[in-house]
Design a protein around this motif. Structure first.
Motif, PDB file in Angstrom:
ATOM      1  N   GLU A   1      21.401 101.450  14.004  1.00  0.00           N
ATOM      2  CA  GLU A   1      20.528 102.314  14.004  1.00  0.00           C
ATOM      3  C   GLU A   1      20.019 102.028  15.192  1.00  0.00           C
ATOM      4  OE1 GLU A   1      17.326 104.337  11.121  1.00  0.00           O
ATOM      5  OE2 GLU A   1      18.035 103.474   9.802  1.00  0.00           O
ATOM      6  N   LEU A   2      20.281 103.109  16.384  1.00  0.00           N
ATOM      7  CA  LEU A   2      19.760 102.434  17.613  1.00  0.00           C
ATOM      8  C   LEU A   2      18.620 103.191  18.123  1.00  0.00           C
ATOM      9  CD1 LEU A   2      22.431 104.410  19.579  1.00  0.00           C
ATOM     10  CD2 LEU A   2      22.309 101.498  18.715  1.00  0.00           C
ATOM     11  N   SER A   3      17.592 102.352  18.967  1.00  0.00           N
ATOM     12  CA  SER A   3      16.119 102.622  18.885  1.00  0.00           C
ATOM     13  C   SER A   3      16.088 102.715  19.815  1.00  0.00           C
ATOM     14  CB  SER A   3      14.877 101.005  18.427  1.00  0.00           C
ATOM     15  OG  SER A   3      15.638  99.958  18.899  1.00  0.00           O
ATOM     16  N   LEU A   4      14.597 103.489  20.847  1.00  0.00           N
ATOM     17  CA  LEU A   4      14.774 103.437  21.792  1.00  0.00           C
ATOM     18  C   LEU A   4      14.517 102.121  22.648  1.00  0.00           C
ATOM     19  CD1 LEU A   4      11.777 105.660  21.116  1.00  0.00           C
ATOM     20  CD2 LEU A   4      13.825 106.513  22.088  1.00  0.00           C
ATOM     21  N   LEU A   5      14.882 102.303  24.159  1.00  0.00           N
ATOM     22  CA  LEU A   5      14.674 101.198  24.818  1.00  0.00           C
ATOM     23  C   LEU A   5      13.611 100.671  25.586  1.00  0.00           C
ATOM     24  CD1 LEU A   5      17.415 102.392  27.866  1.00  0.00           C
ATOM     25  CD2 LEU A   5      17.407 100.866  25.641  1.00  0.00           C
ATOM     26  N   SER A   6      13.195  99.326  25.804  1.00  0.00           N
ATOM     27  CA  SER A   6      11.895  98.492  26.194  1.00  0.00           C
ATOM     28  C   SER A   6      12.095  98.968  28.068  1.00  0.00           C
ATOM     29  CB  SER A   6      12.212  97.590  26.156  1.00  0.00           C
ATOM     30  OG  SER A   6      13.355  96.678  27.414  1.00  0.00           O
ATOM     31  N   HIS A   7      11.054  99.703  28.334  1.00  0.00           N
ATOM     32  CA  HIS A   7      10.243 100.035  29.617  1.00  0.00           C
ATOM     33  C   HIS A   7      10.945  98.745  30.190  1.00  0.00           C
ATOM     34  CE1 HIS A   7       8.523 101.283  32.742  1.00  0.00           C
ATOM     35  NE2 HIS A   7       8.406  99.800  33.333  1.00  0.00           N
ATOM     36  N   GLU A   8      11.391  97.611  30.416  1.00  0.00           N
ATOM     37  CA  GLU A   8      12.709  97.298  31.349  1.00  0.00           C
ATOM     38  C   GLU A   8      14.132  97.574  31.377  1.00  0.00           C
ATOM     39  OE1 GLU A   8      12.881  94.385  34.216  1.00  0.00           O
ATOM     40  OE2 GLU A   8      10.859  94.393  33.114  1.00  0.00           O
ATOM     41  N   ASP A   9      14.427  97.446  29.933  1.00  0.00           N
ATOM     42  CA  ASP A   9      15.486  98.119  29.954  1.00  0.00           C
ATOM     43  C   ASP A   9      16.015  99.414  30.178  1.00  0.00           C
ATOM     44  OD1 ASP A   9      16.681  95.586  28.579  1.00  0.00           O
ATOM     45  OD2 ASP A   9      16.589  96.760  26.589  1.00  0.00           O
ATOM     46  N   CYS A  10      14.700 100.405  29.811  1.00  0.00           N
ATOM     47  CA  CYS A  10      15.262 101.765  30.512  1.00  0.00           C
ATOM     48  C   CYS A  10      14.725 102.219  32.404  1.00  0.00           C
ATOM     49  CB  CYS A  10      13.460 102.632  29.481  1.00  0.00           C
ATOM     50  SG  CYS A  10      14.225 104.142  30.349  1.00  0.00           S
TER      51      CYS A  10
ATOM     52  N   SER B   1      17.351 102.099  37.407  1.00  0.00           N
ATOM     53  CA  SER B   1      17.850 101.382  38.953  1.00  0.00           C
ATOM     54  C   SER B   1      19.475 101.830  39.408  1.00  0.00           C
ATOM     55  CB  SER B   1      17.032 100.159  39.099  1.00  0.00           C
ATOM     56  OG  SER B   1      15.801 100.256  38.592  1.00  0.00           O
ATOM     57  N   LYS B   2      19.896 101.577  38.237  1.00  0.00           N
ATOM     58  CA  LYS B   2      21.366 101.676  38.282  1.00  0.00           C
ATOM     59  C   LYS B   2      21.776 102.881  38.681  1.00  0.00           C
ATOM     60  CE  LYS B   2      25.838 101.363  35.555  1.00  0.00           C
ATOM     61  NZ  LYS B   2      26.257 101.217  34.649  1.00  0.00           N
ATOM     62  N   HIS B   3      21.252 104.227  38.225  1.00  0.00           N
ATOM     63  CA  HIS B   3      21.801 105.507  38.408  1.00  0.00           C
ATOM     64  C   HIS B   3      20.845 105.884  39.957  1.00  0.00           C
ATOM     65  CE1 HIS B   3      24.990 105.930  35.056  1.00  0.00           C
ATOM     66  NE2 HIS B   3      22.926 105.238  34.783  1.00  0.00           N
ATOM     67  N   ALA B   4      19.983 105.261  39.873  1.00  0.00           N
ATOM     68  CA  ALA B   4      19.468 105.595  41.375  1.00  0.00           C
ATOM     69  C   ALA B   4      20.124 105.120  42.871  1.00  0.00           C
ATOM     70  CB  ALA B   4      17.723 105.654  41.777  1.00  0.00           C
ATOM     71  N   ARG B   5      20.957 103.642  41.843  1.00  0.00           N
ATOM     72  CA  ARG B   5      21.302 102.964  43.003  1.00  0.00           C
ATOM     73  C   ARG B   5      20.636 102.244  44.504  1.00  0.00           C
ATOM     74  NH1 ARG B   5      27.360 106.375  44.466  1.00  0.00           N
ATOM     75  NH2 ARG B   5      28.305 106.382  42.212  1.00  0.00           N
ATOM     76  N   LEU B   6      19.770 101.729  43.356  1.00  0.00           N
ATOM     77  CA  LEU B   6      18.695 101.142  44.885  1.00  0.00           C
ATOM     78  C   LEU B   6      18.731 100.080  43.878  1.00  0.00           C
ATOM     79  CD1 LEU B   6      16.083 103.579  45.594  1.00  0.00           C
ATOM     80  CD2 LEU B   6      17.712 103.131  47.174  1.00  0.00           C
ATOM     81  N   SER B   7      18.918  98.657  44.345  1.00  0.00           N
ATOM     82  CA  SER B   7      18.977  97.756  44.458  1.00  0.00           C
ATOM     83  C   SER B   7      17.853  97.286  43.430  1.00  0.00           C
ATOM     84  CB  SER B   7      19.304  95.779  44.852  1.00  0.00           C
ATOM     85  OG  SER B   7      18.119  96.182  46.023  1.00  0.00           O
ATOM     86  N   THR B   8      17.560  96.170  42.181  1.00  0.00           N
ATOM     87  CA  THR B   8      16.203  96.013  41.693  1.00  0.00           C
ATOM     88  C   THR B   8      15.494  95.469  42.354  1.00  0.00           C
ATOM     89  OG1 THR B   8      17.363  96.139  39.673  1.00  0.00           O
ATOM     90  CG2 THR B   8      15.345  95.089  40.031  1.00  0.00           C
ATOM     91  N   ASP B   9      15.896  94.039  43.245  1.00  0.00           N
ATOM     92  CA  ASP B   9      15.358  93.607  44.400  1.00  0.00           C
ATOM     93  C   ASP B   9      14.368  93.748  45.172  1.00  0.00           C
ATOM     94  OD1 ASP B   9      16.155  91.456  42.947  1.00  0.00           O
ATOM     95  OD2 ASP B   9      18.059  90.930  44.262  1.00  0.00           O
ATOM     96  N   SER B  10      15.144  95.167  45.875  1.00  0.00           N
ATOM     97  CA  SER B  10      14.686  95.882  46.845  1.00  0.00           C
ATOM     98  C   SER B  10      13.408  96.476  46.727  1.00  0.00           C
ATOM     99  CB  SER B  10      15.517  96.993  47.059  1.00  0.00           C
ATOM    100  OG  SER B  10      15.988  97.933  46.702  1.00  0.00           O
TER     101      SER B  10
END
Length: 823
Positions: A125-134, A139-148
């Protein structure tokens, strides 16, 4: 829960390299809410065979699937399953019991009850993502680096947006795609504070993040997206087909000098980038839509779109309806739909979806009724209807822009078709009974796409040169009359994609060929040139044939070339010229009687810098493959065939010698196939560093050693008894040997070689007495097949822990098959 990542996780497993190595085949089937045992079974068979399955009887389908699963280890994904009926599942899964131990079926479902019905192991069973994973997904789909975005105003706003996703990956993906590349803090704040987040309606069970994604779509994309509500959930969208439908509905807005098709391509790519479409798991240019996204399209389609699917549906056709579709697999009878057509006379669209080719249809008069009531149609699809004729009244639909008669039984089309001056797309794909097109075709001056693939037309209608707007023409059948000769192609300057020109024997001279102006058609990327079988081939003037092919020289943008039935003895210089820097695939020869019966020399194909796939078949008079194959005598190519990955020779009865010479050729060749070359005696290329698959069949005189190819993982030698086997490649995974001398040579080699990677071994057709103990087989072997080796003394002793299949037939004085571990 929808959108939580079940399908995505299953895709990661399905495409994993280690998983692929452990199974004989894989299949992916989207089951959906409409659980149809016949449909699912057919889809699995089609995935295994890569061919269409026309069986409709469940017993026959299950027997066929059972046969195909026998002795094979499979991995099948049944995605998005809803049906909770134990009997239905039991019926579907019966044939799978015939597979090899270790086979797997992975099922994704939102229903715990489905899991309890089918599970053999505890469900994951899959659970909802944590805030950090979400946040990472966003960030990946926004294509803006996490660092910036760390500790910046933009990052803080972004994290607040992610909180509203409530751990749902699909929501994070949709919002990230919406904000892709946009670093305007004001815009991000506008999204964060949008009132749509607070919008509440019990009737509208759509994730707010998806509603926002739709709300911020440009208006031109909104109507393209909502149009998809005409299709059922889990429909597989063909990108090119959907663009043609959008064009017919006038959804595509011209931009500068771009064609409507180019604009449609951009629209579609933008919807993919915004996560409204997702690429299909296994098929190119096919896309799917998540159920929640489909729900969104349904909501905003409102009363303007109606999908006749379930008769119990409380939603009835509204007078405002402008787009209709009928799902043949649903429970909404066609008779009921026809009964309300007079209520929606201004409908622009009628699509029949999910009607399988060849399935009986009990409303033969449906086309006549539809045409009489829906006079304002722009889009009409009778695809797969059991239709053998089209009513003359089709000519009254003067607004029609898209007509699909693919896979129907039509023999002729009415002359009234020529009245459809606004028609942009005519699809006749798979109309195998169609022999002739209407004379009035030349009147369809707005026609842009004509697909006649799979028809049996004798020739083209007269005056095709008047259709100057044609963007796509699948086939041109050369006629003998002045108005349907090959010169008609000359005026069709805007052709794109692929083109097949057949019956080239009707071209009399090179002047006619030059009038086709093939060298000017820079949009054609795939070209097929076919000559039909000619009983008087011996009377053909070889020079004229060469000149005709020379004048059919395509534009240098070409990517794929296929030539069949060429009747000349030599080939023009443009074949193999290095100026064709985009060509990746060449096929010379082909089906029965499709070879080069008179040609005795190959062109310099080694100079094509991007060529990846080459097949040469039916050169009946070719005796030597020499230096001319690698380069032109005026050339100084250092590495011939620099990108070639697959090379295939077949049906060359006079080929005796392959002169590999001193070239560093074929540095990337992965697969070499030589079939049906009985006179070939000389050496094969001696060094093929990237070769992984070598397949030699029916080359009785070939006495060469195997090439030096340290990367070989699969070796097939069938009825090529003189091939010398001094040693076996150390990385071999699969070995298939057939023929007396070959078996005699291979069995000792197996005993004396460390083959730690070998998993499959098959030997057959040997009459010699050979001692072959089980203990001499590498411990890595999982499948062992021995057939037609009557005097083979096979000794079974002890256990062979890795062996899953042991099959012995017509050998060792007995026949048996084992499908088990620890034989």
């Amino acid at each position: 829960m929808g959108g939580i990542g079940k399908t995505t996780l299953a895709q990661l497993v399905y495409h994993d390299d280690e998983v692929k190595k452990n199974f004989d085949f894989q299949a992916w089937v989207c089951v959906s809410e409409e659980f149809d045992v016949i449909k699912v079974t057919k889809t699995i068979i089609e995935t295994i065979t890569s061919r269409s399955c026309k069986l409709t009887d469940l017993n026959l389908l299950q027997h066929d699937l059972k046969e195909k699963l026998a002795r094979r280890k499979f991995f099948v994904v049944l995605d998005d399953s809803w049906n909770e009926d134990y009997d239905a599942w039991n019926s579907l899964l019966k044939p799978f019991q015939n597979g090899v131990k270790g086979s797997k079926i992975l099922i994704t479902t939102r229903s715990k009850k489905v899991a309890s019905v089918v599970q053999t192991v505890p469900p994951h069973e899959l659970s909802l993502l944590s805030h950090e994973d979400c946040w990472l997904v966003f960030s990946k789909h926004a294509r803006l680096s996490t660092d910036s975005m760390q500790n910046t105003t933009l990052g803080k706003v972004g994290r607040n947006i992610v909180k509203k996703c409530n751990g749902l990956p699909l929501a994070a993906q949709a919002l990230g795609s919406l904000l892709r590349g946009n670093s305007d803090v004001k815009y991000w704040n506008h999204i964060l504070k949008s009132e749509i987040w607070e919008f509440s309606d019990d009737r509208i069970k759509v994730v707010p993040a998806l509603r926002i994604s739709y709300y911020y779509l440009p208006s031109c994309l909104k109507e393209c997206f909502v149009y998809c509500s005409l299709y059922p959930k889990d429909h597989e969208f063909d990108k090119d087909e959907l663009i043609l439908l959008w064009m017919a509905e006038n959804f595509l807005q011209p931009v500068g000098k771009k064609s409507m098709e180019e604009v449609g391509d951009e629209y579609f790519d933008e919807l993919v980038a915004r996560s409204f479409f997702q690429p299909h798991s296994t098929r190119e240019k096919i896309f799917v839509m998540h159920d929640l996204v489909h729900d969104l399209a349904m909501i905003f389609g409102g009363d303007f779109y109606f999908r006749a699917e379930e008769v119990e549906n409380t939603v009835e056709v509204d007078i405002k309806t402008r787009h209709l579709s009928h799902n043949a697999k649903g429970n909404y009878p066609m008779s009921k739909l026809l009964g309300v057509c007079d209520k929606v006379k201004h409908t622009r669209t009628f699509l029949e979806v999910n009607l399988d080719w060849g399935i009986p249809f009990n409303m033969e008069n449906a086309p006549c009724i539809l045409l009489s009531q829906l006079k304002y149609l722009r889009v009409l699809s009778f695809k797969c209807f059991p239709l053998d004729s089209l009513p003359d009244s089709i000519g009254e639909l003067i607004h029609l822009r898209y007509l699909d008669l693919s896979k129907t039984y039509v023999v002729t089309l009415p002359e009234s078709l020529g009245n459809l001056y606004n028609l942009q797309t005519l699809k006749l794909n798979g109309c195998s009974n169609l022999k002739i097109l209407p004379a009035g075709m030349q009147n369809l001056v707005n026609l842009r796409h004509l697909d006649i693939t799979g028809t049996c037309l004798h020739e083209m209608p007269k005056g095709m040169s008047k259709l100057k707007g044609l963007q796509f023409l699948s086939d041109y059948i050369v006629g003998k009359h002045e108005e349907n000769k090959i010169k008609e192609l000359g005026a069709l300057a805007n052709l794109h994609q692929s083109l097949s020109i057949t019956k080239l024997e009707n071209v009399v001279n090179s002047n006619e060929a030059s009038e086709a102006r093939m060298c000017d058609k820079d949009g054609i990327n795939s070209l097929s040139l076919w000559w039909s079988v000619d009983k008087d081939e011996n009377t053909v003037d070889s020079q004229i044939e060469r000149d005709i092919l020379d004048k059919l020289r395509p534009h240098s943008n070409l990517k794929e070339l296929q030539i069949r039935g060429y009747r000349g003895t030599t080939l023009p210089d443009w074949l193999g010229h290095s100026s064709y820097h985009n060509i990746t695939k060449v096929l010379m020869g082909g089906f029965l009687s499709g070879g080069f019966r008179n040609c005795c020399m190959l062109p310099s194909l080694g100079e094509l810098p991007s060529l990846k796939h080459l097949k040469i078949k039916g050169f009946e008079r070719l005796g030597i493959v020499g230096a001319e194959f690698y380069q032109n005598h005026d050339s100084c190519v250092e590495t011939p065939f620099p990108m070639l990955e697959t090379l295939w020779f077949e049906s060359m009865p006079c080929w005796k010698e392959w002169r590999s010479l001193e070239f560093n050729a074929f540095p990337r060749l992965r697969k070499l196939t030589i079939w049906g070359c009985p006179m070939l005696t000389g050496d094969l290329p001696n060094h093929l560093p990237s070769l992984k698959y070598l397949d030699i069949r029916n080359c009785e005189q070939l006495s060469s050693c195997l090439p030096r190819a340290p990367a070989i993982t699969k070796l097939c030698l069938l009825h090529s008894n003189n091939v010398r086997i001094l040693e076996l490649p150390p990385l071999l995974h699969e070995l298939l040997i057939k023929g007396k001398n070959l078996v005699e040579a291979v069995v000792p080699a197996i005993k004396n070689t460390q083959l730690s990677c070998l998993t499959s071994l098959s030997i057959s057709d040997c009459s010699s007495h050979i001692l072959f103990p089980l203990s001499s087989i590498p411990a890595s072997v999982k499948k062992l097949r021995i057939s037609s080796c009557r005097n083979l003394e096979f000794q079974i002793e002890g256990q062979h822990d890795s062996l899953h299949i042991l099959e012995i037939s017509n050998s060792c004085d007995f026949d048996f098959t084992c499908y088990m571990k620890n034989v």
